[in-house]
Structures are given as structure tokens and as C-alpha cells.
Design a protein around this motif. Sequence first.
Motif, PDB file in Angstrom:
ATOM      1  N   ALA A 100       0.843  -1.192   0.000  1.00 29.52           N
ATOM      2  CA  ALA A 100       0.000   0.000   0.000  1.00 29.52           C
ATOM      3  C   ALA A 100       0.881   1.246   0.000  1.00 29.52           C
ATOM      4  N   PRO A 101       0.322   2.365  -0.401  1.00 25.70           N
ATOM      5  CA  PRO A 101       1.094   3.603  -0.291  1.00 25.70           C
ATOM      6  C   PRO A 101       1.618   3.733   1.137  1.00 25.70           C
ATOM      7  N   ASP A 102       2.895   3.984   1.251  1.00 29.42           N
ATOM      8  CA  ASP A 102       3.556   4.071   2.543  1.00 29.42           C
ATOM      9  C   ASP A 102       4.563   5.208   2.483  1.00 29.42           C
ATOM     10  N   ALA A 107       7.671   9.251  -0.468  1.00 26.78           N
ATOM     11  CA  ALA A 107       8.995   9.848  -0.702  1.00 26.78           C
ATOM     12  C   ALA A 107       9.399   9.749  -2.165  1.00 26.78           C
ATOM     13  N   LEU A 108       9.140   8.611  -2.787  1.00 23.00           N
ATOM     14  CA  LEU A 108       9.480   8.453  -4.202  1.00 23.00           C
ATOM     15  C   LEU A 108       8.688   9.421  -5.071  1.00 23.00           C
ATOM     16  N   ARG A 109       7.450   9.614  -4.707  1.00 23.07           N
ATOM     17  CA  ARG A 109       6.586  10.515  -5.485  1.00 23.07           C
ATOM     18  C   ARG A 109       6.933  11.987  -5.258  1.00 23.07           C
ATOM     19  N   ASN A 110       7.431  12.313  -4.078  1.00 23.59           N
ATOM     20  CA  ASN A 110       7.696  13.706  -3.694  1.00 23.59           C
ATOM     21  C   ASN A 110       9.157  13.934  -3.347  1.00 23.59           C
ATOM     22  N   ARG A 111      10.039  13.195  -3.968  1.00 18.26           N
ATOM     23  CA  ARG A 111      11.462  13.208  -3.605  1.00 18.26           C
ATOM     24  C   ARG A 111      12.082  14.599  -3.632  1.00 18.26           C
ATOM     25  N   THR A 112      11.778  15.402  -4.623  1.00 17.38           N
ATOM     26  CA  THR A 112      12.377  16.734  -4.719  1.00 17.38           C
ATOM     27  C   THR A 112      11.793  17.664  -3.665  1.00 17.38           C
ATOM     28  N   MET A 114      10.622  16.897  -0.830  1.00 18.85           N
ATOM     29  CA  MET A 114      11.086  16.465   0.489  1.00 18.85           C
ATOM     30  C   MET A 114      12.604  16.608   0.645  1.00 18.85           C
ATOM     31  N   GLY A 115      13.274  16.984  -0.418  1.00 14.22           N
ATOM     32  CA  GLY A 115      14.725  17.106  -0.355  1.00 14.22           C
ATOM     33  C   GLY A 115      15.412  15.754  -0.224  1.00 14.22           C
ATOM     34  N   LEU A 116      14.868  14.760  -0.913  1.00 12.29           N
ATOM     35  CA  LEU A 116      15.330  13.386  -0.750  1.00 12.29           C
ATOM     36  C   LEU A 116      16.096  12.823  -1.945  1.00 12.29           C
ATOM     37  N   ASP A 117      16.411  13.633  -2.928  1.00 17.71           N
ATOM     38  CA  ASP A 117      17.050  13.093  -4.124  1.00 17.71           C
ATOM     39  C   ASP A 117      18.312  12.294  -3.799  1.00 17.71           C
ATOM     40  N   GLU A 118      19.230  12.875  -3.069  1.00 13.84           N
ATOM     41  CA  GLU A 118      20.488  12.173  -2.747  1.00 13.84           C
ATOM     42  C   GLU A 118      20.251  10.997  -1.814  1.00 13.84           C
ATOM     43  N   GLU A 119      19.431  11.193  -0.819  1.00  8.76           N
ATOM     44  CA  GLU A 119      19.133  10.137   0.158  1.00  8.76           C
ATOM     45  C   GLU A 119      18.521   8.924  -0.532  1.00  8.76           C
ATOM     46  N   LEU A 120      17.543   9.154  -1.387  1.00  8.06           N
ATOM     47  CA  LEU A 120      16.892   8.033  -2.071  1.00  8.06           C
ATOM     48  C   LEU A 120      17.831   7.339  -3.053  1.00  8.06           C
ATOM     49  N   THR A 121      18.673   8.106  -3.720  1.00  7.22           N
ATOM     50  CA  THR A 121      19.638   7.494  -4.633  1.00  7.22           C
ATOM     51  C   THR A 121      20.571   6.569  -3.863  1.00  7.22           C
ATOM     52  N   ARG A 122      21.098   7.045  -2.760  1.00  2.36           N
ATOM     53  CA  ARG A 122      22.028   6.247  -1.948  1.00  2.36           C
ATOM     54  C   ARG A 122      21.328   5.028  -1.347  1.00  2.36           C
ATOM     55  N   ASP A 123      20.164   5.247  -0.734  1.00  4.23           N
ATOM     56  CA  ASP A 123      19.482   4.148  -0.056  1.00  4.23           C
ATOM     57  C   ASP A 123      18.867   3.149  -1.031  1.00  4.23           C
ATOM     58  N   THR A 124      18.473   3.615  -2.199  1.00  4.58           N
ATOM     59  CA  THR A 124      17.999   2.686  -3.219  1.00  4.58           C
ATOM     60  C   THR A 124      19.137   1.766  -3.643  1.00  4.58           C
ATOM     61  N   ALA A 125      20.321   2.330  -3.791  1.00  5.48           N
ATOM     62  CA  ALA A 125      21.480   1.509  -4.171  1.00  5.48           C
ATOM     63  C   ALA A 125      21.761   0.432  -3.135  1.00  5.48           C
ATOM     64  N   LEU A 126      21.596   0.753  -1.857  1.00  3.52           N
ATOM     65  CA  LEU A 126      21.799  -0.241  -0.801  1.00  3.52           C
ATOM     66  C   LEU A 126      20.787  -1.380  -0.910  1.00  3.52           C
ATOM     67  N   ARG A 127      19.520  -1.031  -1.143  1.00  2.00           N
ATOM     68  CA  ARG A 127      18.479  -2.076  -1.272  1.00  2.00           C
ATOM     69  C   ARG A 127      18.678  -2.860  -2.557  1.00  2.00           C
ATOM     70  N   VAL A 166       8.308   3.558 -10.319  1.00  2.40           N
ATOM     71  CA  VAL A 166       7.319   3.902 -11.346  1.00  2.40           C
ATOM     72  C   VAL A 166       5.913   3.869 -10.760  1.00  2.40           C
ATOM     73  N   TRP A 167       5.613   2.847  -9.975  1.00  2.00           N
ATOM     74  CA  TRP A 167       4.300   2.745  -9.338  1.00  2.00           C
ATOM     75  C   TRP A 167       4.029   3.962  -8.458  1.00  2.00           C
ATOM     76  N   ALA A 168       5.006   4.336  -7.648  1.00  2.00           N
ATOM     77  CA  ALA A 168       4.838   5.483  -6.752  1.00  2.00           C
ATOM     78  C   ALA A 168       4.663   6.777  -7.542  1.00  2.00           C
ATOM     79  N   GLU A 169       5.453   6.946  -8.581  1.00  2.00           N
ATOM     80  CA  GLU A 169       5.358   8.160  -9.388  1.00  2.00           C
ATOM     81  C   GLU A 169       4.038   8.254 -10.138  1.00  2.00           C
ATOM     82  N   GLN A 170       3.493   7.120 -10.560  1.00  4.63           N
ATOM     83  CA  GLN A 170       2.217   7.121 -11.272  1.00  4.63           C
ATOM     84  C   GLN A 170       1.053   7.409 -10.339  1.00  4.63           C
TER      85      GLN A 170
END
Length: 194
Positions: A100-102, A107-112, A114-127, A166-170
Motif C-alpha cells: 500500500a502507499p507508505d 517519498a518516491l513521489r515527492n522526492r524533490t 522532500m529534499g530526498l534526491d540524494e538520500e533516495l539514490t544512496r538508499d535505493t542503491a543499498l536495497r 514507477v508505481w509510486a510516481e504514477q
Amino acid sequence: MTSTSRAGRPKASSRETLAEAACELFLERGYDATSVADITQRAGVSRSSFFNYFSSKSDVLWSGLDARIDDVGAALDVLERNADASSVRAVLVDALRGFAPDPLALALRNRTAMGLDEELTRDTALRLARLASIVAAAASASGVAVIRADILGASHAAAVLSSLRVWAEQGAGYSAPETVLSDALQNLDDLRWR
């Protein structure tokens, strides 16, 4: 009987309350400008309550997916030598079923915003690396050569994380995340398991 935390909130809702407070603050102030103390104050719970549920501020975003990645690891361990493309893909698709939306989707949908661009890039790479390793281990356990197993792991992990993005952005109403992943996995049909 529902137990309560020191702040008087039912334990079952404290995690959600903290996640909601964190997301509100990330949207209002940005990720970097929001502290754990800000989150606990907004949620009305203690700092120790925060750390009962999350290991860090970043964990607020990722804990739901991390738990699903743990489940994927456990399910693929059970397959052992019987792992093949079909069974691994079924486990991956099942892991996204009911997602479900969580906080991560928000964060993926509102990354910019929320100021999360770098954080999400780094943490996505870890996952991505963690999930790739899990799938590669399953491929290796089934007798796939190491380089092919690594390629299979990386490609399947990329399909999962790209599908979630993609799901989150859509927007959640567009389609289910497992449907987006099923479609994405079709791009890997030419990548033979053996």
C-alpha cells in the motif's frame, strides 16, 4: 488487549503515527532539516519509542520494503536447488502484493519536495545491492554459474526497485505494484536462468 506506550498511544499505531509525522515534516521542512526529535515531538511519542520502531530517520522510509526484502530472502532460501526464473519471479511479485502507499511511496513521489534526491539514490542503491545478492545467492544455490547468477540478481533487483519507483510516481490508483513488476519482469525473458 492492546498495550500502550508511555505516551499513551496504542503500540499498533505508534509506528504509523511516527511515519506520518516524519512524512509531514519532510514535506514541510525537507529531509535534512528534520530531526528525530522533530518527528517524535510531532508524533507525541518519546525518542525511545521512535527507536523501538526505527533504527534511523531513513528507516522510516525503508522499513516496509526492508521487511519485504527479508521475506524474499527467507522464501528463496526455502527453494534452494529448485530455484528457477519462474519461482524466483513469483516470490518477487508476491513480495510487492498488497504494498500500500507508505512513506517510501510518498517519498518516491515527492522526492524533490522532500529534499530526498540524494538520500533516495544512496538508499535505493543499498536495497538494490541487498536484493541482488539475495537473488544471486538463490541462482547460485540452484547451480547457476557465478557471473550469470550476479547478472540475474542485479537485473531482478533492478526490476523490483524500478517498478516500485514507477508505481509510486504514477500514483497508487494507477495499478498495483505487483502488476508493474510483472510487466517489468517480462523485459528479462531473454535472460535465461540457465
